[in-house]
Scaffold this motif. Structure first.
Motif, mmCIF file in Angstrom:
data_model
loop_
_atom_site.group_PDB
_atom_site.id
_atom_site.type_symbol
_atom_site.label_atom_id
_atom_site.label_comp_id
_atom_site.label_asym_id
_atom_site.label_seq_id
_atom_site.Cartn_x
_atom_site.Cartn_y
_atom_site.Cartn_z
ATOM 1 N N TRP A 185 24.272 0.295 -6.687
ATOM 2 C CA TRP A 185 24.041 -0.190 -5.324
ATOM 3 C C TRP A 185 22.714 0.371 -4.817
ATOM 4 C CZ3 TRP A 185 27.504 -3.357 -2.564
ATOM 5 C CH2 TRP A 185 28.683 -3.658 -3.249
ATOM 6 N N ASN A 186 21.679 -0.433 -4.886
ATOM 7 C CA ASN A 186 20.353 0.000 -4.439
ATOM 8 C C ASN A 186 20.196 -0.312 -2.951
ATOM 9 O OD1 ASN A 186 19.387 0.968 -6.967
ATOM 10 N ND2 ASN A 186 19.145 -1.153 -7.635
ATOM 11 N N ILE A 187 20.664 0.598 -2.142
ATOM 12 C CA ILE A 187 20.587 0.411 -0.688
ATOM 13 C C ILE A 187 19.364 1.168 -0.182
ATOM 14 C CG2 ILE A 187 21.781 0.803 1.499
ATOM 15 C CD1 ILE A 187 24.401 0.751 -0.126
ATOM 16 N N SER B 152 24.734 -8.834 3.033
ATOM 17 C CA SER B 152 24.011 -7.869 2.192
ATOM 18 C C SER B 152 24.873 -7.423 1.014
ATOM 19 C CB SER B 152 23.568 -6.662 3.015
ATOM 20 O OG SER B 152 24.664 -6.062 3.679
ATOM 21 N N VAL B 153 26.174 -7.236 1.242
ATOM 22 C CA VAL B 153 27.087 -6.869 0.153
ATOM 23 C C VAL B 153 27.166 -8.014 -0.856
ATOM 24 C CG1 VAL B 153 29.446 -6.196 -0.447
ATOM 25 C CG2 VAL B 153 28.424 -5.390 1.696
ATOM 26 N N PHE C 92 20.148 -6.020 6.511
ATOM 27 C CA PHE C 92 21.368 -5.236 6.353
ATOM 28 C C PHE C 92 22.051 -5.092 7.706
ATOM 29 C CE2 PHE C 92 19.026 -4.104 2.601
ATOM 30 C CZ PHE C 92 19.993 -3.856 1.633
ATOM 31 N N ASP D 11 25.002 -10.377 -1.443
ATOM 32 C CA ASP D 11 23.752 -10.559 -2.187
ATOM 33 C C ASP D 11 23.574 -9.499 -3.266
ATOM 34 O OD1 ASP D 11 23.165 -12.788 -0.717
ATOM 35 O OD2 ASP D 11 21.742 -11.809 0.630
ATOM 36 N N ILE D 12 23.911 -8.255 -2.961
ATOM 37 C CA ILE D 12 23.792 -7.186 -3.962
ATOM 38 C C ILE D 12 24.691 -7.479 -5.157
ATOM 39 C CG2 ILE D 12 24.308 -4.757 -4.424
ATOM 40 C CD1 ILE D 12 23.343 -4.163 -1.533
ATOM 41 N N ARG E 236 20.945 -10.582 -5.840
ATOM 42 C CA ARG E 236 19.878 -11.061 -4.958
ATOM 43 C C ARG E 236 19.429 -9.943 -4.033
ATOM 44 N NH1 ARG E 236 21.612 -16.801 -2.362
ATOM 45 N NH2 ARG E 236 19.914 -16.168 -1.006
ATOM 46 N N GLU E 237 18.172 -10.005 -3.629
ATOM 47 C CA GLU E 237 17.627 -9.024 -2.687
ATOM 48 C C GLU E 237 18.083 -9.410 -1.278
ATOM 49 O OE1 GLU E 237 15.364 -5.651 -1.725
ATOM 50 O OE2 GLU E 237 15.575 -6.488 -3.743
ATOM 51 N N PRO E 238 18.848 -8.551 -0.598
ATOM 52 C CA PRO E 238 19.276 -8.898 0.769
ATOM 53 C C PRO E 238 18.075 -9.057 1.694
ATOM 54 C CG PRO E 238 20.572 -7.071 -0.099
ATOM 55 C CD PRO E 238 19.419 -7.267 -1.048
#
Length: 447
Positions: free
Chosen positions: A3-5, A29-30, A42, A32-33, A37-39
């Protein structure tokens, strides 16, 4: 999975937790991750109340936009994040919005009020993925499915029907059968929603990678006949011509898919042949002709876009592009191209050419666009060489003409139009002294 937040988003969750509250990224955003996909943005949901959110972030810049609905916007240099209190909706009475919104301490309340399973997931590092409604499973199945009973979800907010079609089109997913049937059942109620909200969802469908998917879904659910009834006349409309191997509707969808995701271009592609069903004539050989369908189509498009409350600039651009889309068949010389450039402008001319290419390629399998490519090169050369194609590029203007002794009014325009014609024929004449000589020879000065 990883999870790259972004750090600025994690920072907000960490600060909420440090103050005794919970915080989760939620919704799109969840989704898309999970699908790689890039959100685009957020959103965070929390058990902290709006005043408590403001207190936690009192050292930050915050905006109270939507505070009555539980939302506080936290502003950081890296980006803004909406932080919203867990909510539960009251009764929906008008098919648009709940009578009341209740704040909750339970994240299940918040997730159960959301539209689709793929948008009803939440995540933070401590709890991991929270997925009460099998949204991850529906992502794997590549399907759009409502949270709970689709009839209940859509009757709460009829715009969710358009959102279902839009998500299916954007993500290239199918719509789960019971959800699809509910879309059909409730589509007639979409006009309970403001036209502005409908328009925004519709425009998002047009900007998808393959917009024809969304338009077909709109047709199959009955939504197209409500939002854009004029286009239904093109469905299965035989063109009766060897130059086209598709009916008007299928041709339109082909053009739509073969244009870049630019709103004015996609709208023009969708509406460019909307005048054909109103202009068909059959000659003695059984061949169909659509004389003036460009002009008729431009008027219909203007009416549609006004109904959708589009901006005046968008209405003007789309109407002009449709009005001029048949110039692709004109045998335009240098002078004709410059006239077209003067009408369209340097930006719109290339939008028109993109439409022309897609229109031609979607006519039949033997279509050739070499002449349009050559036309594009000629227009680029005219622009790059700064060749004159409109009056303001002349080396003389109205004030200069008045100084020569000519009265203000129609005469000035007549003189400048004449000079432009001469320069279009012979670019070397665009010299101030030469143009003054032409004026003296052709026109009598006022006394």
């Amino acid at each position: 999975m990883e999870w790259n937040i972004p750090e600025y988003v994690d920072r907000i969750i960490d600060k909420l937790e440090a103050n005794g509250y919970s915080g989760y990224i939620v919704g799109g955003s969840v989704r898309d991750i999970l699908i790689g996909r890039e959100p685009s943005d957020f959103d965070i949901t929390t058990d902290a109340l709006p005043d408590e959110i403001e207190e936690v972030f009192k050292e930050y810049k915050t905006l109270e936009v939507g505070k009555q609905f539980g939302t506080i916007v936290v502003v950081q240099e890296e980006g803004i994040v909406e932080v919203t209190t867990f909510r539960a909706d009251g009764e929906y009475v008008d098919g648009r919005r709940p009578e009341r919104v209740y704040f909750s301490k339970n994240i299940i309340d918040d997730l159960s009020r959301r539209d689709f399973t793929i948008n009803s997931m939440a995540y933070n590092k401590k709890a991991g993925l929270i997925d009460y409604f099998q949204g991850k499973e529906d992502l794997k199945k590549r399907q759009i499915k409502t949270v709970g009973d689709p009839k209940e979800r859509f009757s709460e907010d009829y715009l969710r029907i358009m959102r279902a079609l839009r998500f299916a089109s954007q993500l290239e997913f199918s719509i789960e059968e019971s959800t699809f049937q509910a879309c059909k059942l409730y589509s007639e109620y979409i006009l309970n929603i403001s036209i502005e909200r409908i328009r925004e969802e519709f425009f998002k469908i047009l900007l998808c990678k393959t917009p024809s998917n969304g338009i077909r879904l709109m047709k199959d659910t009955g939504m197209l006949s409500i939002v854009l009834p004029e286009i239904m006349d093109t469905v299965r409309f035989n063109q009766h011509t060897p130059h086209h191997d598709k009916d008007v509707f299928e041709h339109i969808l082909c053009v739509l898919d073969n244009t870049d995701p630019i709103l004015e271009l996609r709208l023009t592609a969708l509406l460019h042949d909307i005048g054909k069903p109103h202009t068909l004539t059959i000659d003695e050989n059984g061949i169909g002709h659509f004389y003036n369908h460009d002009k008729v189509g431009a008027k219909i498009a203007e009416k549609i876009l006004k109904r959708l409350k589009a901006s005046n600039e968008l209405i003007e651009t789309v109407s002009l592009l449709i009005y001029k889309h048949m110039t692709q068949h004109d045998n335009l010389g240098e002078k004709g191209l410059k006239r077209l450039l003067a009408i369209m402008g340097e930006e719109r001319i290339f939008t028109l050419l993109e439409l022309n290419k897609a229109d031609r390629l979607c006519s039949n399998k033997d279509a050739n666009i070499q002449d349009l490519i050559e036309r594009e090169e000629k227009i680029k050369r005219i622009i790059e060489n700064k060749e004159v194609y409109e009056k303001k590029q002349l080396t003389i203007n109205g004030h200069d003409v008045i100084k020569l002794g000519y009265k203000e009014g129609k005469k000035i325009g007549e003189i400048l139009n004449y000079l432009l014609e001469k320069v279009l024929e012979n670019p070397e004449l665009n010299d101030k002294e030469k143009l003054i000589e032409i004026i003296k020879e052709k026109f009598k000065a006022s006394e």
